[in-house]
Design a protein around this motif. Structure first.
Motif: not given
Length: 672
Positions: A45-47, A70-74, A61-62, A78-79
């Motif tokens: 889905t994210l590809s 604090g999981r900024l890279s993740a 939301r995720i 998504l952003f």
């Protein structure tokens, strides 16, 4: 295995039902969020560049949860895959980078991207952006964001205004913070506290107390944070009465938690009330490392080194682990302790606690060894640790304190060669060493450097240059620099007075002193030492006596041994030896070697054997290994033709194993 397949299949079913999936994500279960994210990745889905529209709320939301945890890279990953992110997601990314990630530049980049989009910031967006400006001390950008908030209609929002005050205070723009505060329609206790703590941090303790008075007059009920904010201001101003009032109010309102009690200990200590500080400390039910450190620091600050060390032992017995500030305070106590062994023990403890690399401990170690006059150990600490500006400053200051001015200058040159940043504290450490060298070429070179680097905007730097040029005999340059000072304080007046006095211009020095008094600057003990010294060397006996009498009766400055030594020298040079001896007899404290030495020197000049013998007798008791005193007494006997007594003095020196040190002189032909 089957269980995992069932769970996996259930997750797949959830993707087919976005409402249930979003509900699960909103539960904020880290495991559920991670599983759904993993499934989105494995399903492909994210590809794609643009995920299906029904999954965008889930992805948003995720991303929000990742950012806030604090999981900024993740979160950024998504952003970047969400087209037209909503305001909530933008705010989460800005907040995450500003608060959780410690990446204020990134937070401001996201804010700029958001503003350039079609979305408008809300009352949550501005505080996060303002915090990033505060962390970076970007007052100008903060002011622009302030303007944007006004244009967006948030002029009356309490949350935004509190953050504006905090931002301006962090950027040291206290006037702008005060304007925001005055324009607030509803001042919450948070706004009052922010103003008080901001003024205190920016060293406007008096203004902090004025705000506190206004808060009390307005009937705003103080909280624990108010107490913690206002007590440091009481400590800075030495306002013990107000500090006691705050203590009383905090007790009446049940605000005496650990933070408040720690602040009370610090306030009482800095106001010189160690007994009250100890009472608060002993009454604390749960003493943390901050409380212990505050009390230890209080004892160290006021010269109670034994109590500080004893308290540190009790702290360890109670199982409280000291921190770097604790160890720095103990090392400060050891600096004044007569035995270096205590300092070495604390050094060993720092190594065992893995604190020796902390900048505060490292600097305190260098300072402690320097004050103990052990420059070898001082240099070992310096050589084996990571050299930072503060450690270079401590090293330069140590050399200057131990009369090693050339070494101080050489280390400053090395500091520049290694591209270590120089600050005002570096200059403050270097200037006394340069003054001791009395080198006019060095003074000119340093003056050029300070001008080029912008340090001449500081009164402290200019005053140091005045002292250097004056001691080097460049009185015209010293006077020009002194005249350029907008704020002529006690230190600058004393430097120029001493400069003229040491070069034989005693009358000028006295006239400058009169101008200093006329300008409402109160003289100090050092000022009078310089004046009396200049009168002594110029033979101005009457003027010196008048100044000596004015000290206590007019200016309230108590005479010390240096002042008496100058007066004995002044009277002795004029041949008024009996007056000099009578002055010694009337001293309110025990005469030291400088006082008796001045009398002995005068007796040599005027051939007074009787008083010379008396002065020498006291000097032999005070400093028995100083060969100069024996030589001076021998010279008095020789001038009187008492050769048997001369031989007796020589025999006394031989019996004590003393040898006269050969004389030496130094001429510096070239400065490299």
């Amino acid at each position: 295995m089957n269980g995992r397949i069932v769970k996996h299949s259930r997750l797949r079913c959830l993707l087919a039902d976005p409402t249930r999936c979003l509900s699960l994500v909103r539960s904020k279960s880290p495991l559920a969020v991670a599983q759904i994210h993993a499934l989105l990745i494995s399903s492909g889905t994210l590809s794609v560049d643009s995920p299906p529209s029904h999954l965008r709320p889930i992805l948003s939301r995720i991303a929000v949860l990742y950012s806030l945890s604090g999981r900024l890279s993740a979160a950024r990953h998504l952003f970047d895959r969400i087209s037209n992110p909503n305001l909530h997601l933008w705010n989460a990314l800005i907040r995450g980078h500003a608060q959780r990630g410690g990446l204020p530049f990134e937070a401001l980049r996201f804010f700029a991207r958001m503003v350039s989009s079609s979305l408008h910031p809300d009352h949550f967006t501005f505080p996060f952006a303002l915090k990033a400006c505060a962390d970076l001390s970007l007052a100008r950008l903060g002011a622009q964001i302030h303007g944007k908030s006004l244009a967006s209609g948030f002029a009356g929002d309490d949350y935004v205004q509190n953050c504006l005050i905090a931002m301006y205070m962090s950027c040291a723009d206290t006037d702008a913070a005060a304007k925001v505060f005055l324009l607030m329609n509803h001042r919450t206790v948070i706004a009052w506290n922010t103003m008080i703590s901001g003024f205190c941090r920016n060293e406007y303790a008096g203004k902090a107390l004025e705000v506190f008075d206004g808060m009390m007059d307005a009937g705003v009920e103080i909280d624990a944070a108010t107490t913690v904010c206002v007590l440091p201001a009481c400590a800075q101003t030495g306002d013990l009465q107000r500090g006691r009032l705050v203590h009383q109010v905090a007790g009446e309102r049940g605000l005496l938690d650990a933070r408040v009690q720690n602040s009370l200990v610090d306030m009482y200590a800095k106001c010189g009330c160690l007994e009250e500080a100890r009472q608060v400390f002993d009454g604390m039910p749960n003493r943390d490392v901050i409380g212990w450190t505050a009390m230890i620091g209080a004892y160290a600050l006021h010269g109670f080194e034994a109590e500080a060390l004893s308290l540190s032992h009790l702290m360890q017995e109670e199982g409280v682990r000291p921190n770097s500030v604790t160890m720095a305070s103990l090392l400060s106590a050891c600096s004044a302790w007569p035995s270096l062994a205590h300092g070495k023990c604390i050094h060993g403890s720092c190594i065992r606690l893995c604190l020796e690399s902390d900048i505060a401990v490292e600097t305190a170690l260098i300072d402690m060894y320097a004050k103990s006059r052990n420059m070898d150990l001082c240099h070992r600490v310096f050589a084996t640790r990571a050299k930072r500006t503060a450690t270079w400053n401590a090293m330069i200051s140590g050399f200057a304190r131990n009369s090693a001015a050339k070494d101080a200058v050489e280390h400053f040159k090395l500091m520049l060669a290694e591209s270590v940043p120089v600050d005002l504290a570096t200059i403050a450490s270097l200037l006394p060493a340069c003054a001791d060298l009395a080198d006019s070429k060095l003074a000119s070179s340093l003056h050029c450097y300070l001008t080029r680097m912008g340090f001449t905007a500081s009164n402290e730097a200019i005053t140091g240059l005045v002292d250097i040029y004056a001691k080097a005999g460049k009185l015209d340059v010293a006077w020009e620099l002194f005249s350029s000072l907008q704020n002529k304080d006690l230190v600058s007046w004393t430097a120029i007075i001493a400069g003229y006095g040491m070069h034989g211009h005693a009358i000028t020095a006295i006239r400058l002193f009169d101008r200093m008094v006329e300008s409402q600057v109160a003289p100090s003990e050092v000022t009078f030492t310089s004046l009396l010294y200049s009168c002594s060397h110029a033979g101005l006996v009457d003027e010196g006596l008048k100044l000596f009498n004015r000290m206590l009766h007019v200016h309230g400055v108590k005479q010390n041994t240096d002042h008496y030594a100058c007066m004995i020298d002044l009277l002795g040079r004029a041949g008024r030896l009996q007056e000099a001896y009578d002055l010694i007899q009337g001293m309110p404290f025990q005469p030291n070697h400088a006082v008796w030495g001045a009398l002995l020197g005068a007796c040599v000049i005027h051939g007074n054997v009787e008083l010379g013998e008396l002065a020498a007798k006291h000097l032999f008791e005070i400093e028995p290994e100083n060969t100069g005193n024996y030589v001076l007494l021998g010279n008095i006997y020789a001038a009187a033709g008492r050769w048997e007594d001369v031989e007796s003095v020589r025999g006394l020196m031989t019996g004590r194993g003393l040898k006269k040190a050969p004389g030496s002189s130094l001429i510096e032909a070239k400065v490299l």
